[in-house]
Motif scaffolding. Structure first.
Motif, short mmCIF file in Angstrom:
data_model
loop_
_atom_site.label_atom_id
_atom_site.label_comp_id
_atom_site.label_asym_id
_atom_site.label_seq_id
_atom_site.Cartn_x
_atom_site.Cartn_y
_atom_site.Cartn_z
N SER A 196 66.09 93.85 79.74
CA SER A 196 65.29 93.69 78.53
C SER A 196 65.83 94.61 77.44
O SER A 196 66.45 95.65 77.72
CB SER A 196 63.82 94.05 78.82
OG SER A 196 63.05 94.02 77.64
N GLU A 197 65.60 94.23 76.18
CA GLU A 197 65.93 95.11 75.05
C GLU A 197 64.89 96.20 74.89
O GLU A 197 65.10 97.13 74.11
CB GLU A 197 66.01 94.29 73.76
CG GLU A 197 67.23 93.39 73.65
CD GLU A 197 67.31 92.71 72.31
OE1 GLU A 197 66.23 92.37 71.75
OE2 GLU A 197 68.43 92.53 71.79
N ALA A 198 63.77 96.08 75.59
CA ALA A 198 62.70 97.08 75.52
C ALA A 198 62.70 97.92 76.79
O ALA A 198 62.86 97.39 77.89
CB ALA A 198 61.35 96.40 75.34
N SER A 199 62.51 99.21 76.62
CA SER A 199 62.49 100.10 77.78
C SER A 199 61.56 101.27 77.52
O SER A 199 61.11 101.50 76.39
CB SER A 199 63.90 100.62 78.10
OG SER A 199 64.40 101.40 77.02
N PRO B 238 54.39 95.05 78.99
CA PRO B 238 53.93 95.83 77.83
C PRO B 238 52.57 96.49 78.02
O PRO B 238 52.36 97.63 77.59
CB PRO B 238 53.91 94.79 76.71
CG PRO B 238 55.02 93.85 77.08
CD PRO B 238 54.93 93.73 78.58
N SER B 239 51.64 95.81 78.68
CA SER B 239 50.29 96.37 78.82
C SER B 239 50.20 97.52 79.81
O SER B 239 49.15 98.15 79.92
CB SER B 239 49.30 95.26 79.19
OG SER B 239 49.04 94.46 78.06
N HIS B 240 51.27 97.79 80.55
CA HIS B 240 51.30 99.03 81.32
C HIS B 240 51.46 100.25 80.42
O HIS B 240 51.20 101.38 80.84
CB HIS B 240 52.45 99.01 82.34
CG HIS B 240 52.27 98.01 83.42
ND1 HIS B 240 53.24 97.10 83.78
CD2 HIS B 240 51.21 97.75 84.24
CE1 HIS B 240 52.80 96.33 84.76
NE2 HIS B 240 51.56 96.71 85.06
N GLY C 72 63.10 105.13 81.20
CA GLY C 72 64.23 104.24 81.05
C GLY C 72 64.07 102.86 81.66
O GLY C 72 64.96 102.01 81.52
N ARG C 73 62.97 102.60 82.32
CA ARG C 73 62.79 101.29 82.97
C ARG C 73 62.60 100.19 81.94
O ARG C 73 61.97 100.39 80.90
CB ARG C 73 61.61 101.32 83.93
CG ARG C 73 61.91 102.04 85.25
CD ARG C 73 60.75 101.88 86.20
NE ARG C 73 61.05 102.40 87.52
CZ ARG C 73 61.61 101.71 88.50
NH1 ARG C 73 61.95 100.45 88.30
NH2 ARG C 73 61.84 102.25 89.69
N ILE D 54 59.01 102.70 69.24
CA ILE D 54 60.16 102.97 68.39
C ILE D 54 61.04 101.74 68.39
O ILE D 54 61.44 101.26 69.45
CB ILE D 54 60.95 104.19 68.90
CG1 ILE D 54 60.02 105.37 69.17
CG2 ILE D 54 62.04 104.58 67.91
CD1 ILE D 54 60.63 106.45 70.05
N THR D 55 61.36 101.21 67.19
CA THR D 55 62.16 99.99 67.12
C THR D 55 63.28 100.15 66.10
O THR D 55 63.13 100.85 65.10
CB THR D 55 61.30 98.78 66.72
OG1 THR D 55 60.68 99.04 65.45
CG2 THR D 55 60.23 98.49 67.73
N ALA D 56 64.38 99.47 66.36
CA ALA D 56 65.52 99.46 65.46
C ALA D 56 65.65 98.08 64.83
O ALA D 56 65.15 97.09 65.37
CB ALA D 56 66.79 99.82 66.22
N PRO D 57 66.35 97.98 63.69
CA PRO D 57 66.51 96.67 63.05
C PRO D 57 67.20 95.63 63.92
O PRO D 57 66.99 94.42 63.74
CB PRO D 57 67.36 97.00 61.81
CG PRO D 57 67.05 98.42 61.51
CD PRO D 57 66.87 99.08 62.86
N ASP D 58 68.02 96.07 64.89
CA ASP D 58 68.71 95.11 65.75
C ASP D 58 67.86 94.62 66.91
O ASP D 58 68.33 93.85 67.75
CB ASP D 58 70.02 95.71 66.28
CG ASP D 58 69.80 96.91 67.22
OD1 ASP D 58 68.63 97.25 67.50
OD2 ASP D 58 70.80 97.48 67.67
N GLY D 59 66.61 95.06 66.99
CA GLY D 59 65.70 94.58 68.03
C GLY D 59 65.50 95.51 69.19
O GLY D 59 64.65 95.26 70.05
N GLY D 60 66.25 96.60 69.28
CA GLY D 60 66.05 97.56 70.35
C GLY D 60 64.69 98.22 70.26
O GLY D 60 64.21 98.54 69.17
#
Length: 464
Positions: A205-208, A180-182, A5-6, A380-386
């Motif tokens: 961030s929108e990425a986790s 990201p590279s982690h 979740g980080r 895993i990505t969603a159309p809204d950018g998640g």
């Protein structure tokens, strides 16, 4: 602490977070002191009474190393510093001055049992010079414990690339947030473990990182249709669709249909019917899966076209991805999840040099579908950018049929997810990827895809 979740921040996003806190009155030197103290605490915890060699570069990553060295020495640790040359930033210059002891030339430095790489961290844009890379490799090979500060030197920050040869590290200390590279390969494989150090810089961030899902048992008055109905379209290789249907059944769906399959090796709980337009238009279907073992002949094309024409939530995998076009995807309405591996992704969306996260994001936005970009670093990505990025799963998943199991599991979670509310494709895909990885962990070494499906109930039980 676990990484589940980080948030994941790019180099630019991390710089912006640091600049924001600096703008509120925290100096660069004060932030460097925080980082150095956090690094020193981890090194002291792990090094025991062994000598520590800290390698410092010319920028602020090197400045963090000088601070850590000073604090370790003050605590009684045997510590030496080697550097590529003089520091360049004002804060790093001050940190080296405060160190106040000898600084060895990197190329001439003798090894130590504990090596701390503070040469280059976030934001590296080119590879290390031959002399620096060679010295780093020599010293890392001779150490019993290797620790990288923020990122292993030679790794890009945002896309997982290795800009020059990178040694293997026992531990990487991510500063403030994961990068990201982690998580993205091949850089992620250079660290056996990653710990995020709190440096009091707020991050978002929108990425986790993919986290263990929280699942619920069926409600007391549940029945087979209310729990989620999955229909799997069979094709030229019936074993693949059987694997997918089995995974859907073991993945929580209440009713699974196998449409048009020719195999007799089907669990009795899976209902078999002939494929036709009426069968896939059933309004009770919570997820329709097409692609595993579908083939690429005219019959396969007809079945894919029929699936695309329905309004049912759709999961597209395998051969069906090779028959798709971006135009067909963009024209379809309704929830969709695509599960391509790298070759299928390139064939459908094109190959480019962007990061796996960026490529998946662009594909999701262009297609309107949730994308499960599979691999050792599944994104895993969603159309809204998640964006959700999975931690590396078992390498034993590199065997035939495991993708079919994942596709069936994605369909199951989509159907279950939509049985009580509007389907959430990103949540369903994330649940499936986590459960797939957990089933692989429980299956142990040298499993086959059939074994993997049998471990799905255990994976689900771990989330209840």
């Amino acid at each position: 602490m676990p990484l589940d979740g980080r948030p994941i921040l790019t180099a630019a996003a991390m710089r912006a977070a640091e600049e924001q806190i600096i703008a509120t009155g925290t100096s660069v030197s004060a932030l460097m002191e925080r980082v150095g103290a956090a690094v020193a605490a981890q090194v002291r915890r792990l090094a025991g009474d062994q000598e520590v060699l800290i390698l410092c570069g010319p920028g602020n990553n090197g400045g963090d190393g000088y601070v850590a060295a000073r604090l370790l020495a003050a605590a009684g640790q045997r510590v030496r510093v080697a550097a590529t040359g003089a520091p360049r930033s004002d804060a790093a210059i001050a940190a080296r001055h405060a160190w106040g002891r000898d600084v060895e030339a990197l190329g001439a430095a003798a090894p130590a049992p504990v090596l701390v790489d503070a040469l280059f961290g976030t934001g590296l844009s080119r590879g290390l010079g031959t002399d620096v890379a060679g010295a780093l490799a020599r010293l890392a090979a001779a150490a019993a414990l290797t620790i990288a500060v923020d990122l292993p030197s030679g790794a890009a920050t945002d896309d997982g690339r290795l800009l020059s040869p990178v040694p293997d590290y026992d531990l990487t200390l991510a500063l403030g947030a994961l990068k990201p590279s982690h998580l993205l390969q091949p850089a992620a494989a250079r660290s056996q473990r990653v710990i995020v150090l709190d440096i009091a810089v707020p991050v978002a961030s929108e990425a986790s990182v993919l986290a263990r899902p929280r699942l619920s048992a069926p409600v007391v008055d549940a029945h087979k249709y209310s729990r989620g109905m999955v229909a799997v379209v069979a094709g030229a290789m019936p074993g693949a669709s059987v694997l997918a249907a089995t995974a859907a059944a073991r993945g929580g769906a209440g009713y699974v249909l196998l449409l048009g399959g020719a195999s007799d090796r089907v669990p009795h709980a899976i209902v078999r019917r002939r494929f036709d337009a009426a069968a896939i238009a059933d309004k009770r279907i919570g997820a329709l899966l097409v692609g595993p073992g579908l083939g690429r002949d005219e019959r396969a094309r007809e079945r894919l076209e029929a699936a695309l024409a329905t309004d049912r939530p759709l999961v597209i995998d395998g051969d069906a991805l090779r028959l798709l076009t971006p135009q067909k995807l963009a024209a379809r309405k309704g929830p969709m999840i695509l599960t391509p591996h790298a070759g299928e992704f390139d064939a459908l969306f094109g190959a480019d040099a962007g990061s796996k996260i960026d490529r998946a994001r662009h594909a999701a936005a262009a297609s309107g579908a949730t994308i499960v970009f599979k691999g050792p670093d599944t994104v895993i990505t969603a159309p809204d950018g998640g964006v959700v990025v999975a931690l590396a799963a078992s390498s034993w998943l590199s065997t035939a049929g495991t993708g079919d199991v994942l596709a069936g599991l994605v369909a199951a979670r989509l159907a279950v997810n939509g049985s009580n509310a509007m389907p959430d494709p990103l949540a369903a895909a994330a649940e499936a990827v986590w459960l797939h990885g957990e089933a692989a962990r429980r299956a142990g070494p040298a499993f086959i895809a059939d074994d993997l499906a049998r471990h799905l109930p255990e994976a689900i039980a771990a989330c209840l």
